[in-house]
Design an enzyme around this catalytic site. Structure first.
Site, PDB file in Angstrom:
ATOM      1  N   SER A 237       0.815  -1.243   0.132  1.00  0.00           N
ATOM      2  CA  SER A 237       0.182  -0.018  -0.044  1.00  0.00           C
ATOM      3  C   SER A 237       0.920   1.182   0.041  1.00  0.00           C
ATOM      4  O   SER A 237       2.227   1.135   0.037  1.00  0.00           O
ATOM      5  CB  SER A 237      -0.922  -0.018   1.173  1.00  0.00           C
ATOM      6  N   LYS A 238       0.356   2.289   0.131  1.00  0.00           N
ATOM      7  CA  LYS A 238       0.765   3.735  -0.106  1.00  0.00           C
ATOM      8  C   LYS A 238       2.080   3.729   0.822  1.00  0.00           C
ATOM      9  O   LYS A 238       3.026   4.391   1.037  1.00  0.00           O
ATOM     10  CB  LYS A 238      -0.186   4.823   0.180  1.00  0.00           C
ATOM     11  N   ARG A 239       1.858   3.201   2.055  1.00  0.00           N
ATOM     12  CA  ARG A 239       2.785   3.042   3.302  1.00  0.00           C
ATOM     13  C   ARG A 239       4.250   2.731   2.661  1.00  0.00           C
ATOM     14  O   ARG A 239       5.392   3.070   3.193  1.00  0.00           O
ATOM     15  CB  ARG A 239       2.252   2.259   4.359  1.00  0.00           C
ATOM     16  N   GLY A 241       5.492   3.225  -0.260  1.00  0.00           N
ATOM     17  CA  GLY A 241       6.157   3.981  -1.247  1.00  0.00           C
ATOM     18  C   GLY A 241       5.089   4.128  -2.588  1.00  0.00           C
ATOM     19  O   GLY A 241       4.084   3.747  -2.207  1.00  0.00           O
ATOM     20  N   GLU A 247       3.398   6.916 -11.042  1.00  0.00           N
ATOM     21  CA  GLU A 247       4.244   7.478 -10.051  1.00  0.00           C
ATOM     22  C   GLU A 247       5.510   6.636 -10.415  1.00  0.00           C
ATOM     23  O   GLU A 247       6.661   7.352 -10.536  1.00  0.00           O
ATOM     24  CB  GLU A 247       4.034   6.778  -8.650  1.00  0.00           C
TER      25      GLU A 247
END
Ligand code: GLU
Length: 465
Positions: A237-239, A241, A247
């Site tokens: 997940s976003k956590r 990176g 992106e």
């Protein structure tokens, strides 16, 4: 049998790298078999689907080189097809009309919670509130007991307890299909032969199997691939990176590296790490897809990216750099100069951005000295050496790397200096800093006029100190 696979993103955000891997696997599987790859946009959730997300997903797929043979089909444009199938199920008695409104269901759910029990839909409620003009949803009549079995190419036979599945809605009161219904109708009517998707969809499989059965459609070969995890073994997940293809693209990754990396994440072919797209098409089979969850390793992706930066033709990398440089106000062209720069800088770069960020001095009119480098290397002590080099280079007939090297060697010998002692001040004079490709390569790329101009400028700068 002509193999037909599909990628069916819900356009509620960017293309996550887990989704991208699913798309790659389906694309490779179809290409390996000489079949077709269909793109379907699952946009029946009108509140969460956006055109912006569709555009981003398509853009990311094109960037990855995942062209589709059919589509993009949009579920929101196929509502009559879903209704037609739901009506068919009503007629055959496999489905029934349910007049319970979502509000009433919510109420019943609340009551069950307050009683401390588990909410379960009761088919006796279906007829309550019935009336000629009352809106209704359509629910599938599901078995109360027994097992629901699905053969999965990666997991073998998977069994689910039928009592866990209640009579679920297939067509909502607003005329929209539910997620599971639309997926099955689409896969069946689009003649999809293989469904490769993340194992987060395994929970949907028993419901989908019941729909296939009710319509007497063959179930495509399913293959549920394990999730991608972060280094802490939790779902990526976003956590952890960057998680979207967009992106990575913005960070200067090459599509070849991303495709190569994501394919290897969950699939292997001996110890081979680097594959061209053609090799992947040739070698990809479900047999070599791993059963356990793969851990995303950003360093390995970086390593692959730098490999591709070094090994792709420099002219191609140059072509990718030009627009990035333009954004930075550097007007470069795809020419021999930029190709030479790429060849040098790609030796240490991890991303395109690393290269774009470290070549300003090749194009700028003015050199701004790094303060510390200036202090340490552009000294009065080195001034005569710089002047000597300037003089020698000025009188060089041909400004080649070999002839420059010869002059440097003479200076080193006469002054009993090591190359580092001379190269570093020259580097600061030419580039403004202490990190650059080899000094002769830098001079070769800059060319005679710029080199002499910068050396003279550095001398004046020292004299004025
Ligand atoms: N639309 C689903 C998703 O984006 C995929 C459905 C499927 O592959 O069956 O996760």
């Amino acid at each position: 049998m002509t193999v037909r696979t599909r990628f069916a993103p819900s356009p509620t955000g960017s293309l996550h790298i887990g989704g991208a891997r699913t798309a790659i696997f389906n694309w490779l599987f179809a290409h390996h078999a000489g079949g077709s790859f269909v793109l379907r946009i699952e946009d029946t959730d009108q509140t969460r689907s956006t055109q912006e997300s569709i555009d981003e997903i398509l853009d990311a797929m094109e960037w990855l080189g995942l062209n589709w043979d059919e589509g993009p089909l949009r579920q929101s444009e196929r509502l009559p097809i879903y209704r037609e199938h739901a009506e068919k199920l009503l007629e055959s008695g496999s489905a029934y009309k349910c007049y319970v409104t979502p509000e009433e269901l919510q109420e019943k759910r609340k009551e069950a919670q307050e009683r401390g029990g588990v909410f379960r839909y009761n088919r006796k409620w279906a007829e309550e509130n019935a009336g000629p003009d009352k809106p209704y949803a359509i629910r599938l009549l599901t078995p109360d007991e027994g097992t629901i079995e699905v053969d999965d190419a990666l997991r073998g036979r998977v069994s689910f307890d039928a009592s866990e599945v209640d009579d679920f809605v297939i067509l909502k009161m607003d005329g929209f299909p539910t997620y599971n219904f639309a997926v099955v109708i689409d896969d069946a009517t689009m003649n999809i032969t293989h469904i490769i998707r993340g194992d987060d969809h395994l929970i949907n499989t028993p419901r989908q199997k019941l729909i296939y059965d009710a319509l007497s459609y063959d179930v495509p070969q399913m293959a549920h691939v394990s999730m991608i995890l972060g280094s802490d073994q939790k779902r990526l997940s976003k956590r952890h990176g960057a998680t979207s293809v967009t992106e990575y693209r913005a960070e200067g990754y090459l599509p070849e590296a991303v495709v190569n990396y994501l394919t290897r994440l969950g699939w292997s072919y001996g110890n081979q790490e680097i594959f061209t797209m053609d090799e992947l098409v040739e070698k990809f089979t479900l047999k070599n897809v791993g059963k356990s969850a793969a851990v995303f390793n950003p360093e390995k992706l970086e390593w692959l990216n730098s490999w591709y930066l070094r090994n792709k033709p420099p002219e191609e990398i140059a072509g990718l750099l030009v627009p990035l440089l333009k954004e930075k106000g550097i007007h470069a062209e795809v020419d021999e100069k930029l190709a030479k720069i790429v060849k040098e800088l790609s030796q240490r770069a991890k991303t395109l951005n690393d290269i774009a960020d470290s070549l300003n001095y090749f194009y700028s009119d003015e050199i701004i000295y790094d303060e510390k480098a200036d202090e340490k290397f552009l000294t009065h002590e080195i001034l005569p050496v710089l002047q000597d080099i300037t003089r020698r280079l000025t009188s060089l007939e041909d400004f080649t790397m070999d002839s420059m090297k010869e002059e440097f060697e003479k200076v080193m010998e006469e002054r009993e200096l090591k190359l580092g002692k001379i190269a570093q001040p020259v580097r600061v004079a030419l580039t403004g800093g202490t990190v650059s490709p080899g000094i002769f390569e830098v001079m070769d790329i800059l060319g005679r006029d710029k080199v002499l101009e910068r050396l003279e400028e550095a001398s004046s700068h020292i004299s004025a100190k």
